[in-house]
Design a protein around this motif. Structure first.
Motif, PDB file in Angstrom:
ATOM      1  N   TYR A   1       0.836  -1.203   0.000  1.00 51.58           N
ATOM      2  CA  TYR A   1       0.000   0.000   0.000  1.00 51.58           C
ATOM      3  C   TYR A   1       0.875   1.259   0.000  1.00 51.58           C
TER       4      TYR A   1
ATOM      5  N   LYS B   1       1.327   4.087  -3.055  1.00 42.78           N
ATOM      6  CA  LYS B   1       1.088   5.522  -2.861  1.00 42.78           C
ATOM      7  C   LYS B   1       2.291   6.352  -3.301  1.00 42.78           C
ATOM      8  N   LYS B   2       3.493   5.810  -3.175  1.00 37.13           N
ATOM      9  CA  LYS B   2       4.702   6.545  -3.539  1.00 37.13           C
ATOM     10  C   LYS B   2       5.034   6.453  -5.025  1.00 37.13           C
TER      11      LYS B   2
END
Length: 72
Positions: A23, A27-28
């Motif tokens: 996760y 997101k990065k």
């Protein structure tokens, strides 16, 4: 303690850790080139079956359907 219980706890902890790590990495991840300014069209949104989508929840689908029918 039963070895199967310990194994089950280790497996659950490992799965939660894998979920959390993937996760955060997702997101990065940067947006791919050429996809920075993609606009979401109403027609594509209406044809999508995902009712949990945060984009669909913020729009009035009945109003869009009426506008599309008027345009035809």
């Amino acid at each position: 303690m039963d070895p199967y219980v310990i194994l089950a706890i280790i497996v659950v902890i490992a799965l939660v850790a894998i979920f959390f790590i993937t996760y955060v990495l997702n997101k990065k991840t940067p947006v791919p080139e050429g996809c920075e300014n993609i606009k979401i069209s109403d027609e594509n949104c209406l044809s999508c079956g995902n009712m949990d989508c945060h984009i669909k929840q913020g729009i009035d689908l009945k109003k869009i359907e009426e506008e599309l029918k008027e345009d035809e």
